[in-house]
Design a protein around this motif. Structure first.
Motif, PDB file in Angstrom:
ATOM      1  N   ALA A 186      11.281  30.531  46.493  1.00  0.00           N
ATOM      2  CA  ALA A 186      10.378  29.371  46.555  1.00  0.00           C
ATOM      3  C   ALA A 186       9.732  29.261  47.935  1.00  0.00           C
ATOM      4  N   ILE A 187      10.489  29.596  48.979  1.00  0.00           N
ATOM      5  CA  ILE A 187       9.931  29.601  50.338  1.00  0.00           C
ATOM      6  C   ILE A 187       8.805  30.624  50.429  1.00  0.00           C
ATOM      7  N   GLU A 188       9.057  31.818  49.920  1.00  0.00           N
ATOM      8  CA  GLU A 188       8.055  32.884  50.016  1.00  0.00           C
ATOM      9  C   GLU A 188       6.778  32.512  49.269  1.00  0.00           C
ATOM     10  N   ASP A 189       6.926  31.842  48.129  1.00  0.00           N
ATOM     11  CA  ASP A 189       5.747  31.453  47.355  1.00  0.00           C
ATOM     12  C   ASP A 189       4.826  30.535  48.157  1.00  0.00           C
ATOM     13  N   VAL A 190       5.385  29.451  48.688  1.00  0.00           N
ATOM     14  CA  VAL A 190       4.534  28.477  49.381  1.00  0.00           C
ATOM     15  C   VAL A 190       4.074  29.010  50.736  1.00  0.00           C
ATOM     16  N   ALA A 191       4.921  29.809  51.398  1.00  0.00           N
ATOM     17  CA  ALA A 191       4.524  30.348  52.699  1.00  0.00           C
ATOM     18  C   ALA A 191       3.322  31.273  52.565  1.00  0.00           C
ATOM     19  N   GLY A 192       3.342  32.116  51.523  1.00  0.00           N
ATOM     20  CA  GLY A 192       2.207  33.008  51.311  1.00  0.00           C
ATOM     21  C   GLY A 192       0.921  32.230  51.089  1.00  0.00           C
ATOM     22  N   ASP A 193       1.010  31.161  50.294  1.00  0.00           N
ATOM     23  CA  ASP A 193      -0.166  30.339  50.036  1.00  0.00           C
ATOM     24  C   ASP A 193      -0.618  29.596  51.296  1.00  0.00           C
ATOM     25  N   LEU A 194       0.335  29.116  52.069  1.00  0.00           N
ATOM     26  CA  LEU A 194      -0.001  28.411  53.309  1.00  0.00           C
ATOM     27  C   LEU A 194      -0.722  29.326  54.286  1.00  0.00           C
ATOM     28  N   PHE A 195      -0.188  30.524  54.482  1.00  0.00           N
ATOM     29  CA  PHE A 195      -0.794  31.440  55.448  1.00  0.00           C
ATOM     30  C   PHE A 195      -2.161  31.923  54.969  1.00  0.00           C
ATOM     31  N   ASP A 196      -2.321  32.130  53.664  1.00  0.00           N
ATOM     32  CA  ASP A 196      -3.632  32.527  53.132  1.00  0.00           C
ATOM     33  C   ASP A 196      -4.662  31.421  53.387  1.00  0.00           C
ATOM     34  N   GLU A 197      -4.272  30.183  53.121  1.00  0.00           N
ATOM     35  CA  GLU A 197      -5.171  29.053  53.338  1.00  0.00           C
ATOM     36  C   GLU A 197      -5.527  28.919  54.815  1.00  0.00           C
ATOM     37  N   TRP A 198      -4.519  29.042  55.666  1.00  0.00           N
ATOM     38  CA  TRP A 198      -4.728  28.940  57.114  1.00  0.00           C
ATOM     39  C   TRP A 198      -5.698  30.017  57.584  1.00  0.00           C
ATOM     40  N   GLU A 199      -5.499  31.252  57.098  1.00  0.00           N
ATOM     41  CA  GLU A 199      -6.366  32.373  57.466  1.00  0.00           C
ATOM     42  C   GLU A 199      -7.807  32.096  57.035  1.00  0.00           C
ATOM     43  N   ASP A 200      -7.975  31.622  55.803  1.00  0.00           N
ATOM     44  CA  ASP A 200      -9.322  31.351  55.285  1.00  0.00           C
ATOM     45  C   ASP A 200     -10.026  30.259  56.095  1.00  0.00           C
ATOM     46  N   GLU A 201      -9.257  29.250  56.503  1.00  0.00           N
ATOM     47  CA  GLU A 201      -9.860  28.108  57.195  1.00  0.00           C
ATOM     48  C   GLU A 201     -10.256  28.408  58.635  1.00  0.00           C
ATOM     49  N   LEU A 202      -9.792  29.527  59.171  1.00  0.00           N
ATOM     50  CA  LEU A 202     -10.205  29.905  60.524  1.00  0.00           C
ATOM     51  C   LEU A 202     -11.721  30.095  60.597  1.00  0.00           C
ATOM     52  N   ALA A 203     -12.290  30.575  59.498  1.00  0.00           N
ATOM     53  CA  ALA A 203     -13.736  30.830  59.484  1.00  0.00           C
ATOM     54  C   ALA A 203     -14.554  29.545  59.461  1.00  0.00           C
ATOM     55  N   GLU A 204     -13.906  28.422  59.209  1.00  0.00           N
ATOM     56  CA  GLU A 204     -14.634  27.150  59.103  1.00  0.00           C
ATOM     57  C   GLU A 204     -14.851  26.471  60.457  1.00  0.00           C
ATOM     58  N   TYR A 205     -14.172  26.973  61.504  1.00  0.00           N
ATOM     59  CA  TYR A 205     -14.329  26.362  62.833  1.00  0.00           C
ATOM     60  C   TYR A 205     -15.713  26.650  63.406  1.00  0.00           C
ATOM     61  N   SER A 206     -16.286  25.656  64.032  1.00  0.00           N
ATOM     62  CA  SER A 206     -17.518  25.882  64.802  1.00  0.00           C
ATOM     63  C   SER A 206     -17.171  26.092  66.270  1.00  0.00           C
ATOM     64  N   SER A 207     -16.000  25.582  66.679  1.00  0.00           N
ATOM     65  CA  SER A 207     -15.538  25.744  68.062  1.00  0.00           C
ATOM     66  C   SER A 207     -14.720  27.027  68.183  1.00  0.00           C
ATOM     67  N   ALA A 208     -15.185  27.930  69.038  1.00  0.00           N
ATOM     68  CA  ALA A 208     -14.491  29.205  69.220  1.00  0.00           C
ATOM     69  C   ALA A 208     -13.120  29.006  69.852  1.00  0.00           C
ATOM     70  N   SER A 209     -13.017  28.062  70.786  1.00  0.00           N
ATOM     71  CA  SER A 209     -11.741  27.847  71.472  1.00  0.00           C
ATOM     72  C   SER A 209     -10.693  27.272  70.516  1.00  0.00           C
ATOM     73  N   LEU A 210     -11.108  26.339  69.683  1.00  0.00           N
ATOM     74  CA  LEU A 210     -10.173  25.769  68.705  1.00  0.00           C
ATOM     75  C   LEU A 210      -9.757  26.821  67.674  1.00  0.00           C
ATOM     76  N   ARG A 211     -10.700  27.672  67.301  1.00  0.00           N
ATOM     77  CA  ARG A 211     -10.382  28.729  66.346  1.00  0.00           C
ATOM     78  C   ARG A 211      -9.358  29.698  66.946  1.00  0.00           C
ATOM     79  N   ARG A 212      -9.555  30.068  68.219  1.00  0.00           N
ATOM     80  CA  ARG A 212      -8.614  30.977  68.873  1.00  0.00           C
ATOM     81  C   ARG A 212      -7.228  30.347  68.967  1.00  0.00           C
ATOM     82  N   ASP A 213      -7.204  29.054  69.288  1.00  0.00           N
ATOM     83  CA  ASP A 213      -5.924  28.367  69.404  1.00  0.00           C
ATOM     84  C   ASP A 213      -5.210  28.312  68.044  1.00  0.00           C
ATOM     85  N   SER A 214      -5.944  27.997  67.003  1.00  0.00           N
ATOM     86  CA  SER A 214      -5.358  27.942  65.666  1.00  0.00           C
ATOM     87  C   SER A 214      -4.886  29.327  65.216  1.00  0.00           C
ATOM     88  N   GLU A 215      -5.664  30.340  65.547  1.00  0.00           N
ATOM     89  CA  GLU A 215      -5.306  31.707  65.182  1.00  0.00           C
ATOM     90  C   GLU A 215      -4.015  32.134  65.890  1.00  0.00           C
TER      91      GLU A 215
END
Length: 212
Positions: A100-129
């Motif tokens: 169950a941990i692996e299921d939600v973690a995979g989805d969380l990391f995929d979502e996080w990765e996808d949302e990096l492209a939504e940043y307009s601020s390069a510094s915030l994107r780097r920090d989140s990455e």
């Protein structure tokens, strides 16, 4: 497309739809994937603590068995069989919690990765990455520790099952003597299991601290 392949594809689609519905329902009550991950890590940690206690109880019952000094052998068999079944159930709970941990973690990391492209601020994107990389690294350490502990359950379960089966068909005092030689090996396996679970539990607490 083969029928088997089609069925697998359909099941995967249905599972993804169910997960999306589940996440959407959780978000409505204020729970994001990160919160679900925290809950599931806590559940897995608790399941491992319960499994530690159960496997230790099974070892104590086995120790009492080989020191058998009169009484009803059927009762001795029933007690050991109960301990084996409880241990097998505890192991299944641990495995399920880790999955169950692996299921939600995979989805969380995929979502996080996808949302990096939504940043307009390069510094915030780097920090989140950077935070994503660090969280994923810590998560991988956690899962590795949990899976190592999981594999340590199998030798104990195998030994308990073998001895329960042997005793089932040999309910006599001489059978007890035959099982005495197994005690040292089972105790060593339980000790290794407890040690690995302690490591996994510590990793769980460390990971939870970083998320919180």
């Amino acid at each position: 497309m083969r029928a088997g392949t089609l069925i697998i594809a359909l099941l995967a689609t249905l599972l993804a739809a169910c997960e999306s519905t589940y996440y959407a329902a959780m978000e409505k009550v204020g729970l994001e994937k990160r919160d679900i991950l925290v809950d599931r890590v806590e559940d897995a940690r608790d399941a491992q603590e319960d499994a530690q206690a159960q496997f230790t109880s099974a070892l104590e019952r086995y120790s009492a068995l080989v020191d058998f000094d009169g009484g009803e052998l059927q009762d001795v068999y029933d007690d050991l069989n109960d301990e084996y079944e409880d241990s097998a159930a505890a192991a299944e709970r641990v495995r399920g919690r880790i999955d169950a941990i692996e299921d939600v973690a995979g989805d969380l990391f995929d979502e996080w990765e996808d949302e990096l492209a939504e940043y307009s601020s390069a510094s915030l994107r780097r920090d989140s990455e950077a935070k994503l990389r660090d969280t994923r690294r810590r998560y991988e350490q956690l899962i590795a520790a949990m899976r190592r502990a999981e594999t340590r359950m199998d030798p104990v379960l195998d030994a308990l099952r073998d001895n329960v089966l042997y005793l089932k068909h040999n309910l006599n005092a001489s059978a007890i003597g035959a099982l005495q030689g197994e005690l040292g090996s089972i105790r060593a396996d339980v000790d290794r299991l407890v040690a690995e679970m302690n490591t996994a539990i510590a990793e769980s607490n460390t990971f939870l601290a970083t998320l919180n």
